[in-house]
Design a protein around this motif. Structure first.
Motif, PDB file in Angstrom:
ATOM      1  N   VAL A   1       0.841  -1.207   0.000  1.00  0.00           N
ATOM      2  CA  VAL A   1       0.000   0.000   0.000  1.00  0.00           C
ATOM      3  C   VAL A   1       0.873   1.253   0.000  1.00  0.00           C
ATOM      4  O   VAL A   1       0.615   2.213  -0.735  1.00  0.00           O
ATOM      5  CB  VAL A   1      -0.945  -0.011   1.225  1.00  0.00           C
ATOM      6  CG1 VAL A   1      -1.696   1.322   1.337  1.00  0.00           C
ATOM      7  CG2 VAL A   1      -1.929  -1.166   1.138  1.00  0.00           C
ATOM      8  N   PHE A   2       1.909   1.256   0.814  1.00  0.00           N
ATOM      9  CA  PHE A   2       2.809   2.398   0.893  1.00  0.00           C
ATOM     10  C   PHE A   2       3.492   2.643  -0.451  1.00  0.00           C
ATOM     11  O   PHE A   2       3.642   3.788  -0.903  1.00  0.00           O
ATOM     12  CB  PHE A   2       3.844   2.143   1.993  1.00  0.00           C
ATOM     13  CG  PHE A   2       4.773   3.290   2.246  1.00  0.00           C
ATOM     14  CD1 PHE A   2       4.289   4.588   2.386  1.00  0.00           C
ATOM     15  CD2 PHE A   2       6.134   3.076   2.367  1.00  0.00           C
ATOM     16  CE1 PHE A   2       5.141   5.650   2.632  1.00  0.00           C
ATOM     17  CE2 PHE A   2       6.998   4.127   2.613  1.00  0.00           C
ATOM     18  CZ  PHE A   2       6.501   5.415   2.747  1.00  0.00           C
ATOM     19  N   HIS A   3       3.887   1.568  -1.128  1.00  0.00           N
ATOM     20  CA  HIS A   3       4.523   1.674  -2.435  1.00  0.00           C
ATOM     21  C   HIS A   3       3.571   2.271  -3.458  1.00  0.00           C
ATOM     22  O   HIS A   3       3.939   3.144  -4.253  1.00  0.00           O
ATOM     23  CB  HIS A   3       4.998   0.291  -2.886  1.00  0.00           C
ATOM     24  CG  HIS A   3       5.567   0.268  -4.258  1.00  0.00           C
ATOM     25  ND1 HIS A   3       5.406  -0.789  -5.129  1.00  0.00           N
ATOM     26  CD2 HIS A   3       6.286   1.194  -4.947  1.00  0.00           C
ATOM     27  CE1 HIS A   3       6.017  -0.515  -6.270  1.00  0.00           C
ATOM     28  NE2 HIS A   3       6.553   0.678  -6.189  1.00  0.00           N
ATOM     29  N   GLU A   4       2.325   1.844  -3.437  1.00  0.00           N
ATOM     30  CA  GLU A   4       1.355   2.283  -4.439  1.00  0.00           C
ATOM     31  C   GLU A   4       0.880   3.709  -4.210  1.00  0.00           C
ATOM     32  O   GLU A   4       0.685   4.475  -5.159  1.00  0.00           O
ATOM     33  CB  GLU A   4       0.155   1.334  -4.436  1.00  0.00           C
ATOM     34  CG  GLU A   4       0.491  -0.082  -4.910  1.00  0.00           C
ATOM     35  CD  GLU A   4      -0.642  -1.058  -4.635  1.00  0.00           C
ATOM     36  OE1 GLU A   4      -1.667  -0.619  -4.064  1.00  0.00           O
ATOM     37  OE2 GLU A   4      -0.497  -2.251  -4.956  1.00  0.00           O
ATOM     38  N   GLN A   5       0.675   4.091  -2.949  1.00  0.00           N
ATOM     39  CA  GLN A   5       0.031   5.375  -2.666  1.00  0.00           C
ATOM     40  C   GLN A   5       0.965   6.407  -2.034  1.00  0.00           C
ATOM     41  O   GLN A   5       0.621   7.586  -1.967  1.00  0.00           O
ATOM     42  CB  GLN A   5      -1.192   5.141  -1.774  1.00  0.00           C
ATOM     43  CG  GLN A   5      -2.172   4.137  -2.374  1.00  0.00           C
ATOM     44  CD  GLN A   5      -3.585   4.374  -1.916  1.00  0.00           C
ATOM     45  OE1 GLN A   5      -3.951   5.484  -1.523  1.00  0.00           O
ATOM     46  NE2 GLN A   5      -4.412   3.339  -1.973  1.00  0.00           N
ATOM     47  N   GLY A   6       2.101   5.971  -1.525  1.00  0.00           N
ATOM     48  CA  GLY A   6       3.056   6.916  -0.959  1.00  0.00           C
ATOM     49  C   GLY A   6       2.690   7.427   0.409  1.00  0.00           C
ATOM     50  O   GLY A   6       3.411   8.245   0.988  1.00  0.00           O
TER      51      GLY A   6
END
Length: 674
Positions: A25-30
């Motif tokens: 999730v962090f990778h996709e949305q920052g």
């Protein structure tokens, strides 16, 4: 996704499924909001996501991820977790350096130092004396208004009804000075936000303009003198951001990823600081069931405010559910899950009475104990219950400082067969490191040899159990101020102490660092002579006195010509480093602290000493009134506080309660007579 961050052929951190999903999730949305109950690896996840950002080229050694937490102890735990990543070869040295770990106060203070010139500061900034600032604020608050004293309710922590008070008549009495001082720390922000918004209160707390001006002027003057206080750092930092827009841009550039630990404890000023910086990538780690700092400005709607401010959607949220426990701890993990299913009301756990990790002990009242105070009954139960194992870390977690201080003063006075109570008292303003740091702060005022001797005597008083000094009617600060200390005193080992003093007493000189260092090295030995196997010195206090001796020696060896002010600066700076060194190497034994002070810590065994219906004994430090502080089952905040106490345990929990008056929480949770 994991192959994008850690190549398949390399060693990878052992993340569980929830943690890997959070990384995706962090990778996709920052940006991401993660709720993480105790034991689910929140510290691991914070470091893991910071290093994911490094692998994704979001951060680097020159532009690190900023990982902020609240306490120094939590900061050290995160630093140690980062070191574990490096030791396990999951990351390189350069990747380890792409994370900057700090606690809020230290980070704010670091930036204030960089921009001190904006306030006309001409000296190096150092934290002010806790005692000195407390006295100044108490004086300011007592001068404000007339009448209308606030008398606390039986729970001791109720919000006063101040709606009927005019600004010119407002006054908070000594029984609530701590709360008043906390509110006074928001003086800088009061120029921009209504106080009711900052505190999140339904009532509007009115302070007259003259008092606010005095508080503001006092804090600004302390800064210009190079001596701001911890509680002023956040308002000063916010003030700095508003007057220095280029600093905001610099912070965004230097720290492209910000990771916030224990976000449920964030107050409004910290939120305003985050809004202004508005980092490109953001991680929020929190647990709504561990929010126990409402009295300091934490609010349950803080997460919603962040969702709106940073436009965080439901898809950018995650939860850790796998609790990493083993053996009896697996039962504790299940207990945690069940409590969380019904807002800590206990309906789920009440169905099961099998809790191998938990012991509840009813303390009976003997016929001849009708007038025995609760704190004495509690002390007897701990002493006679064989609850403390010297080979593990045990913590007694009280509701408030009074019982903690009482148990500390009594347990360290006596050796029990098979139980060595080497106690450490961790009070909010009475930590050995804070006490001795304040004492070093007063060293600046010493100008002659009698003053230095009196200063050494007061340091010795800090080492020795207060009750023992009281019983002997002895004050070393007074004795050392005399030409012949302890003259005519024969009780205890005072004759042996006089003989020990004679070896170096006449060498004490403000200009001699060598004599000063020797006197400091002798302090623990003198304290041990007075105890004569009748009690224990606080090992942390002994550690800091020995560190002072080492720092004096270092100063003598490196800069013998250093002036007195520079010498005191050297000692203060060295004590800060010594504090973090101590936190990185904790000792086994007994710790005594309140639940609030236990946040960010874990212990093998937790003892909750007095869970009664009436409440834990409490005495007002100003007027001596006896009251009680209870865990009120009807209050979600009180249930959260007890939940935090339970979840500090790595292995087991023991709860003591009076047989005739068990807490309703114990009854509701079906934990009586387990």
């Amino acid at each position: 996704m994991m192959s994008l961050i850690w190549p398949p052929e390399s060693d990878t951190p052992p993340a569980d499924g929830d943690q890997k999903k959070a990384a995706e999730v962090f990778h996709e949305q920052g940006k991401i909001i993660v709720e993480a109950p105790p034991g689910t690896g929140k510290t691991f996840l914070g470091v893991y996501l910071a290093l994911c950002a490094c692998r994704l080229d979001w951060v680097s050694k020159q532009h690190p991820a900023l990982l902020l937490t609240f306490s120094r102890n939590a900061r050290v735990q995160i630093e140690q977790e980062t070191k574990r990543f490096r030791d396990a070869n999951w990351i390189s040295r350069e990747e380890e350096q792409s994370i900057k770990v700090s606690n809020y106060h230290a980070f704010y203070f670091e930036i204030l130092r960089k921009k001190a010139g904006l306030w006309g500061c001409t000296t190096t900034l150092r934290p002010a004396s806790i005692e000195g600032r407390r006295e100044r604020l108490e004086g300011l608050l007592k001068e404000s208004g007339k009448g209308h004293p606030y008398q606390p309710t039986l729970s001791g922590f109720e919000t006063p009804d101040l709606t009927s008070l005019s600004s010119s008549a407002f006054r908070i009495e000594s029984s609530d000075l701590k709360k008043a001082k906390g509110q006074a720390c928001l003086a800088f922000a009061l120029r921009r936000f209504p106080l009711s918004d900052l505190l999140g209160l339904d009532e509007t707390l009115l302070l007259d303009d003259e008092t606010l001006h005095k508080i503001l002027t006092d804090a600004a003057a302390a800064l210009r003198n190079g001596r701001p206080h911890y509680d002023d750092f956040a308002p000063l930092f916010l003030n700095l951001l508003e007057h220095c827009p280029e600093l905001v841009e610099w912070l965004r550039l230097v720290y492209p990823v910000v990771i916030l630990d224990e976000f449920q404890d964030t107050d409004q000023i910290q939120l305003e600081i985050l809004r202004r910086i508005h980092p490109e990538h953001l991680v929020i780690l929190y647990d709504r069931y561990q929010m126990i700092y409402e009295w300091r400005g934490a609010r349950s709607n803080r997460i919603n405010q962040m969702r709106q401010e940073f436009d965080i959607t439901d898809s950018a949220e995650a939860e850790l559910s796998h609790i990493h426990r083993a053996g009896n701890q697996a039962d504790l993990a299940q207990f945690i899950r069940e409590l969380r299913t019904d807002e800590l009301c206990g309906g789920a756990i009440a169905a099961s009475r099998h809790h191998p990790w938990l012991t509840t002990r009813a303390v009976s009242k003997r016929v001849n104990q009708t007038n025995v105070p609760d704190e004495t009954r509690c002390l007897t139960a701990i002493r006679c219950g064989h609850l403390i194992n010297s080979n593990e870390t045990t913590a007694i977690l009280t509701r408030a400082n009074y019982l903690a201080n009482f148990l500390y003063s009594q347990l360290r006075l006596k050796k029990e067969a098979g139980a060595y109570y080497v106690c450490r008292w961790i009070g909010s303003e009475d930590n050995p490191d804070e006490t001795i740091r304040d004492h070093v702060w007063r060293l600046r005022a010493v100008t002659d040899n009698p003053g230095l001797r009196a200063w050494l005597g007061e340091l010795l008083d800090h080492l020795i159990p207060h009750q023992l000094l009281k019983d002997l009617r002895l004050s070393f600060s007074e004795e050392f101020a005399r030409k012949e200390p302890l003259a005519g005193r024969k009780k205890g080992n005072l004759k042996a102490i006089r003989q020990s003093l004679a070896l170096w007493w006449d060498t004490i000189d403000v200009g001699s660092y060598q004599a000063f260092a020797r006197a400091l090295r002798e302090m623990p030995a003198i304290a041990e002579l007075l105890l004569d196997k009748g009690g224990y010195l606080n090992p942390d206090a002994v550690y800091y006195v020995k560190e002072l001796a080492r720092l004096v020696d270092n100063c003598r060896e490196s800069t013998g010509s250093r002036d007195w002010s520079g010498f005191c600066d050297h000692l203060e700076d060295g004590l800060v480093r010594s504090t973090y060194l101590r936190l990185r190497h904790p000792l086994k034994g007994l710790y005594i602290l309140t639940v609030h002070q236990s946040k960010g810590r874990e212990f093998d065994h937790i003892i909750i000493p007095w869970l009664s219906g009436k409440g834990e004994p409490w005495k007002d430090e100003y007027d001596g009134r006896r009251m009680s502080l209870k865990y009120d089952y009807g209050k979600f905040g009180d249930r959260r506080l007890l939940y935090v106490a339970l979840t500090r345990a790595r292995r087991c929990v023991t709860i003591l309660y009076p047989e005739e008056d068990p807490s309703p929480i114990l009854q509701k949770w079906k934990l009586v007579n387990l």
